[in-house]
Design a protein around this motif. Structure first.
Motif, PDB file in Angstrom:
ATOM      1  N   PRO A   5       0.904  -1.139  -0.073  1.00 58.22           N
ATOM      2  CA  PRO A   5      -0.035   0.120  -0.022  1.00 58.22           C
ATOM      3  C   PRO A   5       0.867   1.235   0.028  1.00 58.22           C
ATOM      4  N   LEU A   6       0.339   2.363  -0.349  1.00 61.90           N
ATOM      5  CA  LEU A   6       0.931   3.647  -0.450  1.00 61.90           C
ATOM      6  C   LEU A   6       1.183   4.188   1.008  1.00 61.90           C
ATOM      7  N   GLU A   7       2.293   4.147   1.365  1.00 62.09           N
ATOM      8  CA  GLU A   7       2.284   4.818   2.640  1.00 62.09           C
ATOM      9  C   GLU A   7       2.872   6.216   2.572  1.00 62.09           C
ATOM     10  N   LEU A   8       1.598   7.132   3.012  1.00 59.82           N
ATOM     11  CA  LEU A   8       2.053   8.536   3.295  1.00 59.82           C
ATOM     12  C   LEU A   8       2.764   8.881   4.428  1.00 59.82           C
ATOM     13  N   PHE A   9       2.484   8.371   5.440  1.00 58.48           N
ATOM     14  CA  PHE A   9       3.292   8.673   6.847  1.00 58.48           C
ATOM     15  C   PHE A   9       3.909   7.376   7.197  1.00 58.48           C
ATOM     16  N   PRO A  10       4.925   6.962   6.562  1.00 53.89           N
ATOM     17  CA  PRO A  10       5.518   5.694   6.917  1.00 53.89           C
ATOM     18  C   PRO A  10       6.096   5.454   8.540  1.00 53.89           C
ATOM     19  N   ASP A  11       6.219   6.656   9.276  1.00 55.05           N
ATOM     20  CA  ASP A  11       6.273   6.591  10.695  1.00 55.05           C
ATOM     21  C   ASP A  11       7.364   5.838  11.262  1.00 55.05           C
ATOM     22  N   MET A  12       8.480   5.819  10.560  1.00 56.97           N
ATOM     23  CA  MET A  12       9.629   5.121  10.949  1.00 56.97           C
ATOM     24  C   MET A  12       9.532   3.591  11.027  1.00 56.97           C
ATOM     25  N   ASP A  13       8.430   3.123  10.159  1.00 55.24           N
ATOM     26  CA  ASP A  13       8.214   1.618  10.174  1.00 55.24           C
ATOM     27  C   ASP A  13       9.050   0.902   9.618  1.00 55.24           C
ATOM     28  N   HIS A  14       9.987   1.144   8.682  1.00 55.69           N
ATOM     29  CA  HIS A  14      11.047   0.669   7.715  1.00 55.69           C
ATOM     30  C   HIS A  14      12.236   1.196   8.358  1.00 55.69           C
ATOM     31  N   GLN A  15      13.281   0.339   9.024  1.00 51.25           N
ATOM     32  CA  GLN A  15      14.433   1.052   9.315  1.00 51.25           C
ATOM     33  C   GLN A  15      15.625  -0.050   9.268  1.00 51.25           C
ATOM     34  N   ALA A  16      16.770   0.549   8.755  1.00 47.49           N
ATOM     35  CA  ALA A  16      17.713  -0.394   8.732  1.00 47.49           C
ATOM     36  C   ALA A  16      18.261  -1.044   9.982  1.00 47.49           C
ATOM     37  N   HIS A  17      17.819  -2.298  10.310  1.00 49.23           N
ATOM     38  CA  HIS A  17      18.311  -2.670  11.635  1.00 49.23           C
ATOM     39  C   HIS A  17      18.385  -4.345  11.328  1.00 49.23           C
ATOM     40  N   LEU A  18      19.502  -4.549  12.351  1.00 52.46           N
ATOM     41  CA  LEU A  18      19.785  -6.241  12.287  1.00 52.46           C
ATOM     42  C   LEU A  18      18.885  -7.056  13.356  1.00 52.46           C
ATOM     43  N   LYS A  19      18.514  -8.081  12.846  1.00 53.05           N
ATOM     44  CA  LYS A  19      17.708  -8.766  13.981  1.00 53.05           C
ATOM     45  C   LYS A  19      18.526  -9.744  14.840  1.00 53.05           C
ATOM     46  N   PRO A  20      18.032  -9.943  16.201  1.00 53.83           N
ATOM     47  CA  PRO A  20      18.777 -10.706  17.062  1.00 53.83           C
ATOM     48  C   PRO A  20      19.492 -11.869  16.564  1.00 53.83           C
ATOM     49  N   GLN A  21      20.674 -12.348  16.900  1.00 52.72           N
ATOM     50  CA  GLN A  21      21.574 -13.564  16.296  1.00 52.72           C
ATOM     51  C   GLN A  21      21.677 -13.508  15.046  1.00 52.72           C
ATOM     52  N   ALA A  22      21.375 -12.603  14.064  1.00 54.91           N
ATOM     53  CA  ALA A  22      21.623 -12.661  12.817  1.00 54.91           C
ATOM     54  C   ALA A  22      23.052 -12.692  12.329  1.00 54.91           C
ATOM     55  N   GLU A  23      23.489 -12.688  11.041  1.00 55.81           N
ATOM     56  CA  GLU A  23      24.755 -12.521  10.375  1.00 55.81           C
ATOM     57  C   GLU A  23      24.665 -11.016  10.169  1.00 55.81           C
ATOM     58  N   SER A  24      25.895 -10.420   9.968  1.00 54.45           N
ATOM     59  CA  SER A  24      26.131  -9.218   9.426  1.00 54.45           C
ATOM     60  C   SER A  24      27.477  -9.087   8.966  1.00 54.45           C
ATOM     61  N   ALA A  25      27.560  -8.694   7.769  1.00 55.52           N
ATOM     62  CA  ALA A  25      28.900  -8.368   6.872  1.00 55.52           C
ATOM     63  C   ALA A  25      29.610  -7.321   7.421  1.00 55.52           C
ATOM     64  N   PHE A  26      28.959  -6.485   8.295  1.00 52.70           N
ATOM     65  CA  PHE A  26      29.791  -5.160   8.759  1.00 52.70           C
ATOM     66  C   PHE A  26      30.696  -5.326   9.702  1.00 52.70           C
ATOM     67  N   PHE A  27      30.456  -6.320  10.522  1.00 60.17           N
ATOM     68  CA  PHE A  27      31.542  -6.671  11.705  1.00 60.17           C
ATOM     69  C   PHE A  27      32.538  -7.871  11.087  1.00 60.17           C
ATOM     70  N   THR A  28      33.708  -7.711  11.570  1.00 64.47           N
ATOM     71  CA  THR A  28      34.835  -8.707  11.171  1.00 64.47           C
ATOM     72  C   THR A  28      34.311 -10.221  11.494  1.00 64.47           C
ATOM     73  N   ASP A  29      33.612 -10.417  12.763  1.00 63.92           N
ATOM     74  CA  ASP A  29      33.427 -11.516  12.966  1.00 63.92           C
ATOM     75  C   ASP A  29      32.086 -12.066  12.539  1.00 63.92           C
ATOM     76  N   GLY A  30      31.672 -11.345  11.783  1.00 63.38           N
ATOM     77  CA  GLY A  30      30.255 -11.907  11.016  1.00 63.38           C
ATOM     78  C   GLY A  30      29.004 -11.905  11.851  1.00 63.38           C
ATOM     79  N   ARG A  31      29.110 -11.457  12.993  1.00 60.87           N
ATOM     80  CA  ARG A  31      27.875 -11.728  13.776  1.00 60.87           C
ATOM     81  C   ARG A  31      27.371 -10.202  14.111  1.00 60.87           C
ATOM     82  N   ALA A  32      25.839 -10.270  14.116  1.00 63.19           N
ATOM     83  CA  ALA A  32      25.166  -8.875  14.155  1.00 63.19           C
ATOM     84  C   ALA A  32      25.201  -8.490  15.790  1.00 63.19           C
ATOM     85  N   ASP A  33      24.947  -9.518  16.640  1.00 67.43           N
ATOM     86  CA  ASP A  33      24.826  -9.281  18.076  1.00 67.43           C
ATOM     87  C   ASP A  33      26.363  -8.870  18.469  1.00 67.43           C
ATOM     88  N   ARG A  34      26.656  -7.801  19.113  1.00 70.85           N
ATOM     89  CA  ARG A  34      27.956  -7.639  19.580  1.00 70.85           C
ATOM     90  C   ARG A  34      28.105  -8.198  20.968  1.00 70.85           C
TER      91      ARG A  34
END
Ligand code: HEC
Length: 207
Positions: free
Chosen positions: A30-59
């Protein structure tokens, strides 16, 4: 007659556009006129992340971090105003000294005096603007409130008629106890008698 046709047409169009498509499935989001920060760049708990050298999203915790908590009794007293048997604390669970009272006076002047008045008699400035329900701390019932109950009113707002908002977001637990101490000081001050004045100072008051 033309107006009647036109009005009917308009009503049909409005009714169909408001009610007609309810429950339909759409392929596109649907067309979202006011997205209200519904969609944000975030990592899910215990997920992987290429951002950190150890590949873990959890720090991991920084080195030497120790989980700490106060013993439960102290937490209850300090943060809920209650003893371990769930009764209200009768006394203030932090050291009451001149510094705490000064802090209480300062916070009281900002957050309580506008309604309860500088003397605690319920005659704050808001009374002049029509807020007539603010009570005095000096009636029998409020004099009988325990320290824990006053702390609870500040933390959670009034439990009576819900006419007072909570102040937990503005006053830390320590500040709340400081304000409780100051409320007690106001109650004491307003019920003082000449007999409370040390003999050496009575002359200053013309007694
Ligand atoms: C916006 C006005 C307002 C402010 C600000 C305010 N109060 Fe109140 N307070 C009230 C009203 C109104 C009541 C009566 C509540 C009721 O009967 O529902 C009340 C009730 C109380 C009571 C009595 C509760 C009881 O059980 O009878 C205490 C104690 C109290 N306030 C303390 C404080 C303290 C301490 C502060 C500052 C942190 C504060 N109030 C700030 C309006 C205010």
């Amino acid at each position: 007659m033309r107006h009647v046709y036109f009005a009917t047409f308009l009503i049909v169009v409005l009714a169909v556009s408001a009610l007609g498509f309810r429950g339909d499935r759409f392929k596109h989001p649907p067309l979202e006129l006011f997205p209200d920060m519904d969609h944000q760049a975030h990592l899910k708990p215990q997920a992987e992340s290429a951002f950190f050298t150890d590949g873990r999203a959890d720090r991991p915790l920084p080195p030497n971090v120790v989980a700490a908590s106060l013993p439960l009794d102290a937490e209850d007293g300090l943060f809920r105003g209650k003893a371990t048997d769930n009764s209200w604390l009768k006394t203030i669970p932090v050291a009451v000294d001149a510094k705490l009272l000064a802090r209480g006076q300062d916070r009281y002047g900002i957050y309580c005096a506008p309604c309860h008045g500088a003397l605690g008699d319920g005659n704050g400035i808001t009374k002049q603007y029509g807020m007539s329900t603010t009570p005095s701390y000096l009636d029998e019932r409020r004099l009988g409130l325990t320290a824990g109950e006053i702390f609870n009113v500040i933390t959670n707002g009034s439990t009576q008629n819900k006419n007072m908002l909570p102040y937990a977001d503005k006053l830390s637990p320590e500040d709340r106890w400081a304000v409780v101490a100051y409320v007690r000081a106001l109650q004491r001050a307003q019920r003082g008698s000449p007999a409370d004045v040390p003999a050496a100072n009575r002359k200053e008051l013309g007694l």
